[in-house]
Design a protein around this motif. Structure first.
Motif, mmCIF file in Angstrom:
data_model
loop_
_atom_site.group_PDB
_atom_site.id
_atom_site.type_symbol
_atom_site.label_atom_id
_atom_site.label_comp_id
_atom_site.label_asym_id
_atom_site.label_seq_id
_atom_site.Cartn_x
_atom_site.Cartn_y
_atom_site.Cartn_z
ATOM 1 N N MET A 1 0.842 -1.181 0.000
ATOM 2 C CA MET A 1 0.000 0.000 0.000
ATOM 3 C C MET A 1 0.888 1.245 0.000
ATOM 4 O O MET A 1 1.822 1.356 0.784
ATOM 5 C CB MET A 1 -0.880 -0.004 1.239
ATOM 6 N N LYS A 2 0.600 2.172 -0.896
ATOM 7 C CA LYS A 2 1.367 3.414 -0.982
ATOM 8 C C LYS A 2 0.657 4.534 -0.244
ATOM 9 O O LYS A 2 -0.568 4.633 -0.251
ATOM 10 C CB LYS A 2 1.573 3.815 -2.442
ATOM 11 N N GLN A 3 1.497 5.373 0.395
ATOM 12 C CA GLN A 3 1.015 6.543 1.100
ATOM 13 C C GLN A 3 1.949 7.699 0.775
ATOM 14 O O GLN A 3 3.113 7.477 0.416
ATOM 15 C CB GLN A 3 1.020 6.295 2.609
ATOM 16 N N HIS A 4 1.460 8.917 0.934
ATOM 17 C CA HIS A 4 2.311 10.072 0.708
ATOM 18 C C HIS A 4 1.905 11.224 1.614
ATOM 19 O O HIS A 4 0.820 11.232 2.194
ATOM 20 C CB HIS A 4 2.274 10.501 -0.767
ATOM 21 N N THR A 5 2.821 12.158 1.716
ATOM 22 C CA THR A 5 2.564 13.411 2.408
ATOM 23 C C THR A 5 3.400 14.474 1.722
ATOM 24 O O THR A 5 4.330 14.167 0.976
ATOM 25 C CB THR A 5 2.889 13.324 3.914
ATOM 26 N N VAL A 6 3.067 15.719 1.983
ATOM 27 C CA VAL A 6 3.839 16.834 1.466
ATOM 28 C C VAL A 6 4.337 17.626 2.665
ATOM 29 O O VAL A 6 3.574 17.936 3.575
ATOM 30 C CB VAL A 6 2.997 17.734 0.533
ATOM 31 N N THR A 7 5.632 17.915 2.674
ATOM 32 C CA THR A 7 6.233 18.667 3.769
ATOM 33 C C THR A 7 6.991 19.854 3.190
ATOM 34 O O THR A 7 7.496 19.794 2.064
ATOM 35 C CB THR A 7 7.165 17.760 4.613
ATOM 36 N N ASP A 8 7.036 20.927 3.943
ATOM 37 C CA ASP A 8 7.750 22.115 3.505
ATOM 38 C C ASP A 8 9.250 21.932 3.722
ATOM 39 O O ASP A 8 9.675 21.172 4.595
ATOM 40 C CB ASP A 8 7.282 23.345 4.276
ATOM 41 N N SER A 9 10.036 22.630 2.922
ATOM 42 C CA SER A 9 11.486 22.626 3.071
ATOM 43 C C SER A 9 12.023 23.958 2.567
ATOM 44 O O SER A 9 11.290 24.707 1.917
ATOM 45 C CB SER A 9 12.105 21.479 2.261
ATOM 46 N N PRO A 10 13.285 24.253 2.828
ATOM 47 C CA PRO A 10 13.876 25.472 2.278
ATOM 48 C C PRO A 10 13.932 25.467 0.750
ATOM 49 O O PRO A 10 14.244 26.476 0.142
ATOM 50 C CB PRO A 10 15.293 25.483 2.858
ATOM 51 N N LEU B 1 6.804 13.158 -0.047
ATOM 52 C CA LEU B 1 7.378 11.909 0.455
ATOM 53 C C LEU B 1 6.406 10.790 0.136
ATOM 54 O O LEU B 1 5.213 10.922 0.368
ATOM 55 C CB LEU B 1 7.608 11.985 1.961
ATOM 56 N N VAL B 2 6.921 9.678 -0.380
ATOM 57 C CA VAL B 2 6.094 8.535 -0.745
ATOM 58 C C VAL B 2 6.654 7.305 -0.039
ATOM 59 O O VAL B 2 7.873 7.096 0.004
ATOM 60 C CB VAL B 2 6.089 8.302 -2.281
ATOM 61 N N ALA B 3 5.758 6.490 0.508
ATOM 62 C CA ALA B 3 6.162 5.240 1.157
ATOM 63 C C ALA B 3 5.338 4.099 0.597
ATOM 64 O O ALA B 3 4.179 4.276 0.208
ATOM 65 C CB ALA B 3 5.968 5.317 2.672
ATOM 66 N N GLU B 4 5.960 2.943 0.537
ATOM 67 C CA GLU B 4 5.249 1.719 0.198
ATOM 68 C C GLU B 4 5.437 0.763 1.352
ATOM 69 O O GLU B 4 6.569 0.493 1.758
ATOM 70 C CB GLU B 4 5.772 1.115 -1.106
ATOM 71 N N ASP B 5 4.315 0.295 1.891
ATOM 72 C CA ASP B 5 4.338 -0.567 3.075
ATOM 73 C C ASP B 5 5.168 0.053 4.195
ATOM 74 O O ASP B 5 5.919 -0.621 4.884
ATOM 75 C CB ASP B 5 4.852 -1.960 2.715
#
Length: 171
Positions: free
Chosen positions: A1-10, A16-20
Motif C-alpha cells: 500500500m502506498k502513502q504520501h505526504t507533502v512537507t515544507d522545506s527550504p 514523500l512517498v512510502a510503500e508498506d
C-alpha cells in the motif's frame, strides 16, 4: 500500500512517498522524472515521522547521514549507482566518471548520469553531489539552482537564514 505526504522545506514542498511504510520517493515540485500524483497512494503523514525529523535536522545543519530505511526500485545498474551516491560524504562531490570507475566501468559515465537523474529519493540519496568532469553543476532533476543551494548548504556557504527548520504539514 502506498502513502504520501507533502512537507515544507527550504527548497519548496517535498512529496514523500512510502510503500508498506518504507520511504520509496522524495520528489521536489517541478522535478524532472517526477511520477504522476495518482501513483503516490493515499495521503497519510503517519509513515513519515522519522523521515520528516531527519530532513528537518539535515536542513538545520545537524544531520549529515540519513539512517532511513529505503526502498529503491530500479534496474540493478540504477540501484548500484544509487548505492554509490549514498557513499559520497556530506559536503563532497564526485564526477559521473568517478562513479563509473567506482562501479568498475570507467566508460559508463553517461549511463551513470541517466541513472542519477532517475533517483527516486532525492536529498536522502544525494544525487546533488554529482558534478561534471570540469567541476560544473550539470543536470539535476530538481533544477540547477536547487543543486547549487544544496551543495552550498552542505559546505556551509549559504546564508543560515535560508535553512530554518521546515514546517510540518498536517496529515
Amino acid at each position: 500500500m502506498k502513502q504520501h505526504t507533502v512537507t515544507d522545506s527550504p527548497y519548496g514542498p517535498l512529496t514523500l512517498v512510502a510503500e508498506d511504510g518504507v520511504l520509496c520517493g522524495l520528489y521536489m515540485s517541478g522535478q524532472r522524472h517526477r511520477p504522476p500524483e495518482e501513483t503516490f497512494g493515499v495521503r497519510d503523514a503517519r509513515p513519515f515521522t522519522e523521515a520528516e525529523e531527519q530532513l528537518e535536522a539535515y536542513f538545520a545543519g545537524d544531520l549529515k547521514d540519513f539512517t532511513l530505511a529505503l526502498r529503491l526500485d530500479g534496474t540493478p545498474f540504477q540501484r548500484a549507482v544509487w548505492g554509490r551516491l549514498r557513499e559520497i560524504p556530506y559536503g563532497e562531490t564526485r564526477t559521473y566518471g568517478e562513479l563509473a570507475e567506482a562501479l568498475g566501468n570507467p566508460t559508463a559515465s553517461r549511463a551513470v548520469g541517466l541513472a542519477n537523474g532517475r533517483n527516486p529519493i532525492g536529498i536522502v540519496v544525494p544525487c546533488h553531489r554529482v558534478i561534471g568532469a570540469s567541476g560544473s553543476l550539470t543536470g539535476y532533476g530538481g533544477g540547477l539552482e536547487r543543486k547549487k543551494r544544496l551543495l552550498d548548504h552542505e559546505r556551509g556557504t549559504e546564508e543560515a537564514t535560508l535553512f530554518q527548520a521546515p514546517a510540518r504539514t498536517a496529515p
